[in-house]
Write an enzyme that holds these catalytic residues in place. Structure first.
Site, PDB file in Angstrom:
ATOM      1  N   SER A  42       0.850  -1.191   0.000  1.00 42.77           N
ATOM      2  CA  SER A  42       0.000   0.000   0.000  1.00 42.77           C
ATOM      3  C   SER A  42       0.891   1.247   0.000  1.00 42.77           C
ATOM      4  O   SER A  42       1.811   1.356   0.809  1.00 42.77           O
ATOM      5  CB  SER A  42      -0.891  -0.018   1.237  1.00 42.77           C
ATOM      6  OG  SER A  42      -1.594   1.176   1.302  1.00 42.77           O
ATOM      7  N   GLY A  43       0.631   2.127  -0.943  1.00 39.77           N
ATOM      8  CA  GLY A  43       1.402   3.365  -1.025  1.00 39.77           C
ATOM      9  C   GLY A  43       2.642   3.239  -1.895  1.00 39.77           C
ATOM     10  O   GLY A  43       3.419   4.177  -2.012  1.00 39.77           O
ATOM     11  N   THR A  47      -1.565   2.817  -8.088  1.00 37.51           N
ATOM     12  CA  THR A  47      -2.609   3.644  -8.693  1.00 37.51           C
ATOM     13  C   THR A  47      -1.986   4.722  -9.587  1.00 37.51           C
ATOM     14  O   THR A  47      -2.459   4.976 -10.703  1.00 37.51           O
ATOM     15  CB  THR A  47      -3.468   4.303  -7.597  1.00 37.51           C
ATOM     16  OG1 THR A  47      -3.864   3.283  -6.690  1.00 37.51           O
ATOM     17  CG2 THR A  47      -4.683   4.975  -8.158  1.00 37.51           C
ATOM     18  N   ASN A  92      -0.816   5.444   3.246  1.00 32.22           N
ATOM     19  CA  ASN A  92      -0.948   6.145   1.968  1.00 32.22           C
ATOM     20  C   ASN A  92      -2.088   7.167   2.077  1.00 32.22           C
ATOM     21  O   ASN A  92      -3.190   6.816   2.495  1.00 32.22           O
ATOM     22  CB  ASN A  92      -1.269   5.107   0.864  1.00 32.22           C
ATOM     23  CG  ASN A  92      -1.435   5.738  -0.504  1.00 32.22           C
ATOM     24  OD1 ASN A  92      -1.281   6.945  -0.655  1.00 32.22           O
ATOM     25  ND2 ASN A  92      -1.745   4.906  -1.484  1.00 32.22           N
ATOM     26  N   SER A  95      -5.099   6.044  -0.488  1.00 34.84           N
ATOM     27  CA  SER A  95      -5.060   4.586  -0.586  1.00 34.84           C
ATOM     28  C   SER A  95      -6.352   4.045  -1.193  1.00 34.84           C
ATOM     29  O   SER A  95      -7.452   4.452  -0.811  1.00 34.84           O
ATOM     30  CB  SER A  95      -4.863   4.010   0.820  1.00 34.84           C
ATOM     31  OG  SER A  95      -4.824   2.619   0.735  1.00 34.84           O
ATOM     32  N   SER A  96      -6.191   3.135  -2.173  1.00 33.14           N
ATOM     33  CA  SER A  96      -7.374   2.518  -2.783  1.00 33.14           C
ATOM     34  C   SER A  96      -7.982   1.573  -1.760  1.00 33.14           C
ATOM     35  O   SER A  96      -7.296   0.682  -1.261  1.00 33.14           O
ATOM     36  CB  SER A  96      -6.976   1.717  -4.024  1.00 33.14           C
ATOM     37  OG  SER A  96      -6.200   2.498  -4.875  1.00 33.14           O
ATOM     38  N   GLY A 325      -2.906  -2.601  -2.057  1.00 33.76           N
ATOM     39  CA  GLY A 325      -1.631  -3.277  -1.837  1.00 33.76           C
ATOM     40  C   GLY A 325      -1.580  -3.959  -0.473  1.00 33.76           C
ATOM     41  O   GLY A 325      -2.437  -3.760   0.386  1.00 33.76           O
ATOM     42  N   GLU A 327      -1.020  -4.833   3.141  1.00 33.55           N
ATOM     43  CA  GLU A 327      -1.151  -3.883   4.245  1.00 33.55           C
ATOM     44  C   GLU A 327      -0.830  -4.531   5.582  1.00 33.55           C
ATOM     45  O   GLU A 327      -1.283  -5.651   5.862  1.00 33.55           O
ATOM     46  CB  GLU A 327      -2.590  -3.370   4.333  1.00 33.55           C
ATOM     47  CG  GLU A 327      -2.868  -2.198   3.459  1.00 33.55           C
ATOM     48  CD  GLU A 327      -4.317  -1.740   3.545  1.00 33.55           C
ATOM     49  OE1 GLU A 327      -4.636  -0.757   2.878  1.00 33.55           O
ATOM     50  OE2 GLU A 327      -5.121  -2.353   4.269  1.00 33.55           O
TER      51      GLU A 327
HETATM   52  N1  LIG Z   1       5.873   7.453  -9.498  1.00 37.88           N
HETATM   53  C1  LIG Z   1       5.638   8.235  -8.450  1.00 37.88           C
HETATM   54  N2  LIG Z   1       6.256   9.407  -8.342  1.00 37.88           N
HETATM   55  C2  LIG Z   1       6.032  10.214  -7.313  1.00 37.88           C
HETATM   56  N3  LIG Z   1       5.190   9.932  -6.330  1.00 37.88           N
HETATM   57  C3  LIG Z   1       4.547   8.777  -6.377  1.00 37.88           C
HETATM   58  C4  LIG Z   1       4.733   7.875  -7.449  1.00 37.88           C
HETATM   59  N4  LIG Z   1       3.967   6.811  -7.231  1.00 37.88           N
HETATM   60  C5  LIG Z   1       3.337   7.047  -6.055  1.00 37.88           C
HETATM   61  N5  LIG Z   1       3.677   8.219  -5.559  1.00 37.88           N
HETATM   62  C6  LIG Z   1       3.204   8.819  -4.308  1.00 37.88           C
HETATM   63  O1  LIG Z   1       2.771   7.775  -3.481  1.00 37.88           O
HETATM   64  C7  LIG Z   1       1.416   7.950  -3.150  1.00 37.88           C
HETATM   65  C8  LIG Z   1       0.750   6.598  -3.121  1.00 37.88           C
HETATM   66  O2  LIG Z   1       0.691   6.092  -4.399  1.00 37.88           O
HETATM   67  P1  LIG Z   1      -0.484   5.164  -4.875  1.00 37.88           P
HETATM   68  O3  LIG Z   1      -1.740   5.689  -4.369  1.00 37.88           O
HETATM   69  O4  LIG Z   1      -0.318   4.952  -6.302  1.00 37.88           O
HETATM   70  O5  LIG Z   1      -0.136   3.856  -4.091  1.00 37.88           O
HETATM   71  P2  LIG Z   1      -0.844   2.470  -4.195  1.00 37.88           P
HETATM   72  O6  LIG Z   1       0.207   1.466  -4.432  1.00 37.88           O
HETATM   73  O7  LIG Z   1      -1.927   2.541  -5.183  1.00 37.88           O
HETATM   74  O8  LIG Z   1      -1.435   2.328  -2.756  1.00 37.88           O
HETATM   75  P3  LIG Z   1      -2.757   1.551  -2.281  1.00 37.88           P
HETATM   76  O9  LIG Z   1      -2.476   0.120  -2.411  1.00 37.88           O
HETATM   77  O10 LIG Z   1      -2.854   1.979  -0.883  1.00 37.88           O
HETATM   78  O11 LIG Z   1      -3.833   2.069  -3.131  1.00 37.88           O
HETATM   79  C9  LIG Z   1       0.836   8.846  -4.190  1.00 37.88           C
HETATM   80  O12 LIG Z   1      -0.229   9.596  -3.702  1.00 37.88           O
HETATM   81  C10 LIG Z   1       2.027   9.736  -4.521  1.00 37.88           C
HETATM   82  O13 LIG Z   1       2.095  10.777  -3.607  1.00 37.88           O
END
Ligand SMILES: Nc1ncnc2c1ncn2[C@@H]1O[C@H](COP(=O)(O)OP(=O)(O)OP(=O)(O)O)[C@@H](O)[C@H]1O
Length: 967
Positions: A42-43, A47, A92, A95-96, A325, A327
């Protein structure tokens, strides 16, 4: 994005766009459905990566008429789903809280034409409860921060004040610096419009958000008799208004439960605790189902509508899987259990499709291979999902069990059935250090990604996910269309118990695995650089231990080893040969031999070096991506030639077919036309023969009375004659020509001729001028007097009478008169004045010698003679110009008749006769004219013809005039 467009994977440094481009190219060239699996904690950035991929496709793909809208909608679906399905967690800020699998549909030209989203298990519990430092779903805060004043008023909400809503402050951090809710609201509002939500739908969706918030504020109290009642009246009022149900009905449903036993309904009051739980269940159920409705609505908007034009078979798909992701929190519950189970399944898929199947492939195909050991997490998946024995099975069993089933009994059951499993441990089963780390109400699972302690409290309730019947009935009556669609009356009739949440999740994951297995997978492994949500590459931004841990548990090292030692590409001989056979003349267009031989021939022709490939029993293995890309490039170049060949053949075929069609059509038209022409000709001939026959018969019978046999001929003759007459009508009166009529038309012809002449005459008369008329009248008179009587008359006919000739003052007239008996004959040349009343003569005396006359003196004779007194006029019949005007001799003053000579004798006599009205008194004598001389004497003029003019007085006293003869 432009840099990655159409570039081979190995040519530029690794990038998310390179991967997106690779899958797109594979989709276009091999026409195989692709899926991109995003995994990581997660994070870690799943996404964000999925959004980048979507962005890439919408940027580089070609456009079709309506793909513009689809692109926009695909892009705009993200902020909407994130608003309703994402929340701030400790790991995050965005977070989704649901799993998402999105299909993007491309047409055969590679343009995006539609999409479809599958959603998985939303973390509904967040609606009513959030851990410390976490927030509810973004939409609640966005609406309060950004919602327009009138909207909030209508919904009964207070602007920018999350503190007032119990459901928003459980985590004690309603505001976060990294999140701009106000801006988020604008983005979501705009996205909803672009996606195609109308104003009513948006309004009703926001009503649902407000309903949840108001529900959270409903408070209960207990009266003295221990009965539960609602203490917050205004909230109830808002709720009944927004739900469109009666306030009292809602009130009763929130504080009482309905039990149906043996067909009878019984209502019993809820305890305070039960009422609070029912309220939270209601809020979770409404929000959860509204979220599913939202996804369905998005799917309708993204659906490919042009099915008639393109069947779905013509389209290809790239799937994007972005689930929550892995957690690990301080307190992990049912939701984390499901989320981590989902991640286990994805890891399992990865293991199955890459590490396991690839290595097995090398072994079964007989390609020399040194096995790479890896951790297969199937054991953990089985631990969770195995039938009858797995954690889910035990949980379901406890949920269905009547009696005193509780979260604790569930834990005990787990210990009973799973005790001793390498990946499962509880407080009771553990010892030493581990025991301390696990709570009494917890069980620990050793996941592929690490150990997680799950607290069983709430597991049964969450798994049952039941909403009491009473509340369901109320929701079915709701005036809010979304709510009434989400809660259908059919549900109340269904007596079957619905699947538990965990089983439903397990089944939907199984379906998802099937979908993913049917596609060519590509992996995006997101590595989380630190746990502190810190950016940058600094030491605090890049936690090496954390990264190393992730690289390890994701199995990346093993995978790299397999990749390095293994082959980049493997395909069945048949597929390989079919794809690249055009690159070798021996295999193109068809290879007749066996498949291995065909592939060997092809590979030889392509100049593959031995280290670049291996031939297995049924597959070819290519070691380096470069080799494959070079082959692909060659195919791409070859496609031009193939396309030209195909085009040529197709065009030739099409033109030939067209030519044959035209030719056939021409022949048909020709035959029809010839038939028509032939029939027409035959008809004409028949008509001609009939005409000729009639004509001949008519000719034979032409003199018979009109009868059917000759009427045609007679008509024809008449017609011909009339036409001839028409063509040859006389043009002038002098034209005497006239067509000769057939005997039967003689009378008619004469008639016509007369009519024609009359017509010409009247026409002539109409056009005639007064002077000319007078001329003609005079000529007619001249003709009446002199016609056939006087020799010089014919010469005078063409000469016009000149009006002034006699009417002028001077007229060249010679007067001959004997004035006495002496030898000297005196001739008078009178000048005659001539007017309407008569004429006056004035004499000039001439001395006459034998041959010439000489003017001697002006005569004094003046004579005035009235026309009325004129007795007559005499002329000779010869061509001389003499004429005598007979004047009465009774008057002694009169000098006798006037003997005159004039070159224009016809004209002069005619005019005088007309003037004096003596037309009938003109006497034309043959030989001599007698005339009166003064005093009763009489003279004679004798006329003879001779060679020239001579006037002499003969011995007998006559005047002899010899006139030249007219030849
Ligand atoms: N490629 C990137 N460049 C810069 N910042 C990023 C990048 N990817 C993610 N982040 C930062 O990390 C945060 C979390 O990313 P994201 O929401 O895509 O995570 P996730 O893997 O989808 O998490 P979850 O499983 O909780 O949904 C984003 O809001 C952003 O601030």
């Amino acid at each position: 994005m432009e840099r990655h467009r159409g570039v081979n994977f190995y040519e530029i440094s690794p990038h998310i766009f390179a991967l997106a481009n690779n899958s797109y190219r594979a989709l276009r060239t091999e026409r195989r459905d692709q899926c991109i699996l995003l995994s990581g904690e997660s994070g870690a950035g799943k996404t964000e990566a999925s959004k980048k991929i979507l962005q890439y496709y919408t940027h580089i793909c070609p456009t079709r008429n309506n793909t513009h809208t689809i692109r926009e909608r695909l892009l705009q679906s993200n902020p909407v789903l994130e608003a309703f399905g994402n929340a701030k967690t400790l790991r995050n800020d965005n977070s989704s809280r649901f799993g998402k699998y999105m299909d993007i549909q491309f047409d055969y030209k590679g343009a995006p034409i539609g999409g479809h989203i599958l959603n998985y298990l939303l973390e509904k519990s967040r609606v009513a409860h959030q851990n410390h430092g976490e927030r509810n779903f973004h939409i609640f805060y966005q609406l309060l921060e950004g919602g327009e004043e009138p909207l909030l008023k209508r919904l009964g909400l207070e602007k920018t004040n999350p503190q007032h809503y119990h459901y928003l402050v459980k985590g004690k951090c309603p505001r976060v610096s990294s999140i701009n809710d106000k801006n988020g609201w604008k983005v979501v509002r705009n996205a909803l419009t672009i996606i195609g939500f109308n104003e009513d739908e948006i309004q009703e969706l926001m009503e649902i958000v407000a309903i949840v918030l108001h529900l959270g504020n409903i408070q209960f109290g207990e009266d003295e008799e221990g009965e539960t009642h609602i203490t917050t009246g205004p909230q109830l009022q808002y709720l009944s208004q927004l739900l469109g149900v009666d306030g009292s009905v809602l009130k009763e449903a929130l504080t009482h439960k309905k039990i149906v036993a043996k067909g009878e309904e019984m209502i019993s009051p809820l305890s305070l605790e039960q009422a609070l739980s029912a309220r939270d269940s209601l809020a979770k159920a409404i929000y959860g189902r509204a979220f599913t409705w939202l996804v369905q609505k998005l799917n309708q908007s993204l659906a490919f509508k042009d099915e008639v034009y393109y069947s779905s078979k013509c389209s290809s798909i790239i799937g994007l899987l972005d689930v929550y992701g892995f957690e690990v929190f301080q307190h992990n519950s049912f939701e984390q259990f499901c989320i981590n189970y989902c991640n286990e399944k994805l890891q399992q898929l990865f293991v199955e499709l890459t590490l396991k199947s690839e290595q097995e492939d090398y072994e079964t195909e007989g390609v020399g291979w040194e096995r790479v050991e890896y951790f297969n997490n199937k054991i953990i998946c089985d631990l969770v999902e195995e039938k009858h024995k797995g954690i889910i099975a035990v949980l379901d069993e406890e949920c269905l069990r009547r009696g005193d089933a509780s979260d604790i009994t569930f834990l005990e059951k787990l210990e009973d059935s799973l005790g001793g499993h390498a990946h499962f441990v509880t407080h009771k089963m553990a010892n030493g250090k581990i025991r301390k780390a696990i709570g009494r109400e917890e069980f620990r699972l050793v996941h592929y990604a690490g150990e997680v302690n799950y607290n069983v409290s709430g597991f049964l309730d969450k798994n049952n996910d039941l909403l009491c019947r009473h509340l369901k009935e109320v929701l079915c009556q709701s005036g809010n269309h979304i709510v009434s669609q989400c809660f259908h009356a059919d549900e109340l009739m269904d007596q079957r118990r619905p699947e538990t949440a965990a089983t439903e999740f397990k089944l939907s994951l199984a379906k998802l695995m099937e979908i993913l297995m049917s596609k060519e997978p590509l992996y995006v492994r997101c590595i989380k650089p630190n746990d502190a949500k810190q950016p940058g590459k600094s030491i605090c931004g890049f936690d090496e231990v954390l990264v190393r841990h992730q690289v390890k548990y994701l199995g990346l090292m093993e995978y790299l080893r397999v990749r390095r030692a293994g082959f980049a590409y493997r395909r069945n001989f048949e597929v390989f040969l079919e794809r690249y056979k055009s690159l070798c003349p021996d295999t193109w267009p068809n290879w007749r031999g066996t498949l291995p031989e065909g592939v060997a021939t092809l590979v030889k022709h392509l100049n593959y070096k031995p280290e670049e490939y291996k031939l297995g029993r049924s597959k070819i293995f290519i070691r380096f991506p470069r080799t494959l890309f070079v082959t692909e490039d060659a195919l791409e170049a070859k496609k031009q030639t193939i396309a030209v060949t195909l085009q040529t053949s197709w065009r030739g075929y099409r033109e030939r077919a067209k030519y044959h069609r035209i030719r056939h059509a021409v022949i048909v038209i020709q035959s029809w036309w010839r038939g028509v022409k032939g029939r027409r000709k035959a008809m004409h001939r028949r008509q001609a023969a009939d005409t000729i026959r009639k004509f001949i018969k008519g000719f034979i019978l032409r003199n018979e009375p009109r009868c059917p046999d000759n009427e045609y001929f007679l008509d024809h003759v008449r017609f011909s004659f009339l036409m001839k007459v028409k063509r040859n009508l006389p043009k002038s009166l002098l034209d005497k020509s006239w067509p000769r009529p057939p005997p039967s038309l003689t009378e008619a012809s004469e008639h016509l001729h007369r009519m024609c002449i009359r017509n010409l005459v009247s026409d002539y008369c109409r056009r005639i001028q007064p002077e000319w008329k007078k001329q003609l009248e005079q000529k007619v008179v001249a003709s009446a007097i002199f016609g056939g009587q006087k020799d010089c008359y014919p010469q005078s006919v063409p000469k016009l009478f000149v009006a002034t000739r006699l009417e002028a003052e001077e007229i060249n007239l010679k007067v001959l008169q004997t004035l006495g008996n002496d030898n000297k004959v005196k001739y008078g040349v009178p000048v005659i004045k001539y007017d309407r009343h008569g004429f006056r003569a004035r004499m000039r005396q001439l001395l006459l010698t034998t041959s010439s006359a000489v003017l001697v003196q002006e005569a004094k004779i003046k004579q005035r003679i009235d026309y009325g007194t004129l007795l007559g006029i005499s002329v000779s019949s010869l061509s001389d110009g003499f004429f005598v005007l007979h004047i009465p001799t009774t008057d002694s003053k009169q000098k006798g008749d006037l003997v005159l000579q004039c070159d224009y004798v016809i004209e002069a006599v005619t005019k005088l006769a007309i003037m004096a009205d003596k037309i009938h008194n003109v006497n034309i004598s043959q030989d001599s004219i007698r005339f009166a001389i003064a005093r009763g004497k009489e003279g004679v003029i004798d006329f003879t013809s001779g060679s020239d003019l001579r006037v002499v007085k003969t011995k007998n006293g006559h005047l002899s005039v010899t006139t030249p003869r007219i030849s």
